[in-house]
Design an enzyme around this catalytic site. Structure first.
Site, mmCIF file in Angstrom:
data_model
loop_
_atom_site.group_PDB
_atom_site.id
_atom_site.type_symbol
_atom_site.label_atom_id
_atom_site.label_comp_id
_atom_site.label_asym_id
_atom_site.label_seq_id
_atom_site.Cartn_x
_atom_site.Cartn_y
_atom_site.Cartn_z
ATOM 1 N N ASN A 15 0.823 -1.440 0.054
ATOM 2 C CA ASN A 15 -0.115 0.529 -0.033
ATOM 3 C C ASN A 15 0.990 1.055 0.086
ATOM 4 O OD1 ASN A 15 -2.294 -1.659 0.592
ATOM 5 N ND2 ASN A 15 -2.408 -0.858 2.647
ATOM 6 N N GLU A 141 -5.304 -8.825 3.761
ATOM 7 C CA GLU A 141 -5.296 -7.112 2.510
ATOM 8 C C GLU A 141 -5.921 -7.780 1.031
ATOM 9 O OE1 GLU A 141 -2.311 -4.593 4.583
ATOM 10 O OE2 GLU A 141 -3.971 -4.144 5.654
ATOM 11 N N GLY A 218 -1.154 -4.658 23.575
ATOM 12 C CA GLY A 218 -0.834 -3.270 23.556
ATOM 13 C C GLY A 218 0.149 -2.683 25.018
ATOM 14 N N ALA A 219 -0.532 -1.988 24.850
ATOM 15 C CA ALA A 219 0.397 -1.666 26.785
ATOM 16 C C ALA A 219 0.930 -3.011 27.686
ATOM 17 C CB ALA A 219 0.116 -0.769 27.236
ATOM 18 N N ASP A 248 3.036 -5.134 12.684
ATOM 19 C CA ASP A 248 4.188 -5.720 11.678
ATOM 20 C C ASP A 248 5.271 -6.025 12.385
ATOM 21 O OD1 ASP A 248 1.319 -5.448 10.037
ATOM 22 O OD2 ASP A 248 2.375 -3.807 9.427
HETATM 23 O O1 RIB Z 1 -0.368 -2.532 9.584
HETATM 24 C C1 RIB Z 1 0.077 -0.878 9.265
HETATM 25 C C2 RIB Z 1 -0.685 -1.147 7.940
HETATM 26 O O2 RIB Z 1 -1.740 -1.315 7.796
HETATM 27 C C3 RIB Z 1 0.120 -0.313 6.853
HETATM 28 O O3 RIB Z 1 0.848 -0.112 6.219
HETATM 29 C C4 RIB Z 1 -1.165 0.024 6.329
HETATM 30 O O4 RIB Z 1 -0.814 0.629 5.024
HETATM 31 C C5 RIB Z 1 -2.257 -0.733 6.935
HETATM 32 O O5 RIB Z 1 -2.840 -1.562 5.831
#
Ligand code: RIB
Length: 296
Positions: A15, A141, A218-219, A248
């Site tokens: 993206n 995605e 998360g935290a 990621d």
């Molecule tokens: O996890 C972060 C990503 O989620 C971003 O870079 C954006 O592109 C979304 O897909």
């Protein structure tokens, strides 16, 4: 570092992230002036491939780019990701509109574009280069996720699923074919219907007893669970600038730890250190640290 000889394929999104710095997230009916705007390379797929490469793992990325997507391919290549299976299609590349507020939290509007133009022919062609014991990493995605899971399983590949973002496209996936789930609390809730992290883990254990699970909180850090084994890891506190791609980064580094044969507690720690660096910087791929930085 001894990465196993298996090949790693990440079939995932690429993206263009249009990132706006805002005072607060824009509300329905509101027009809000942003303070800054930057374009970054991102996509959960691309980010995770780059995190793997920066962690020292040779990784093949498969995915589709459209208009203005050359920079995505170039960024993968410059980061050491193998781009032989990235193809160009007509139409727009995947992109996002991301707001980042004063506290570094984000909210993301996603347009799938080229990421949702996968065909069975393309999937078959790519998977034809991989075999039993190779690892496949997936996020949610791209289209045809169920088909990719089925074909990869037939080939004997080990499948790691980051079910993010969680939506109805995942309903058609056969999760019993997944060896690893790497997910956050919200995705865990959506997948199991449970709210409490311990109950999410217990339910995943009941549903998919052979799968290993890493749940990020998360935290509150992260938890690894496999059958009776369970380990927790806290976060490393840093000044948060932008949380985009922190998950990621965690995923890429944790997978690197698996491939290096590290015990799960060490893998969680490595991934927590890497994602702490990522949240202290702006952008997606731009925030993912190199292995040396994580080590030091
Ligand atoms: O996890 C972060 C990503 O989620 C971003 O870079 C954006 O592109 C979304 O897909």
């Amino acid at each position: 570092m001894g990465v196993k000889s298996m090949k790693v394929l990440n079939f995932g999104s690429l993206n263009l992230d249009y990132v706006y710095t805002v005072d607060h997230m824009v509300m329905a009916g509101e027009t809000l002036a942003s303070k800054e705007m930057h374009t970054f390379c991102g996509g959960k797929g691309l980010n995770q491939s780059i995190a793997l490469a920066r962690a020292g793992v040779p990784v093949y990325h498969a995915g589709l780019i459209g208009e203005e997507g050359e920079i995505l391919l170039q960024t993968c290549a410059e980061s050491g990701v193998n781009t032989d299976f990235i193809r160009r299609v007509s139409g727009k590349s995947g992109h996002t509109i991301i707001q980042v507020d004063r506290s570094g939290q984000n909210c993301i509007l996603l347009y799938g574009g080229a990421n949702r133009s996968m065909t069975r022919e393309y999937v078959d062609e790519v998977l034809g280069h991989f075999a039993k014991g190779d690892m496949l990493l997936l996020q949610n995605e791209i289209n045809l996720l169920n088909y990719i899971v089925d074909r990869a399983c037939e080939r004997g590949m080990e499948i790691v699923l980051n079910p993010s973002p969680y939506d109805s496209h995942l309903d058609s996936c056969d999760f019993s074919k997944i060896s690893w789930f790497l997910l956050n609390e919200i995705e865990g809730r959506q997948l199991t219907g449970e709210k409490d992290p311990d109950r999410i883990l217990a339910r995943l254990g009941e549903l998919y007893p052979e799968a290993r699970v890493v749940l990020t909180l998360g935290a509150e850090g992260s938890v690894y669970r496999y059958k009776k084994e369970q380990y927790r890891q806290g976060i490393f506190k840093v000044d948060v600038r932008d949380t985009t791609a922190a998950g990621d980064t965690f995923t890429g580094y944790f997978i690197a730890s698996i491939l290096e044969g590290m015990p799960a507690p060490e893998g969680l720690k490595l991934a927590a250190r890497a994602s702490a660096i990522a949240v202290s910087r702006d952008g997606a791929t731009s925030s993912i640290p190199m292995r040396e930085e994580v080590r030091s």
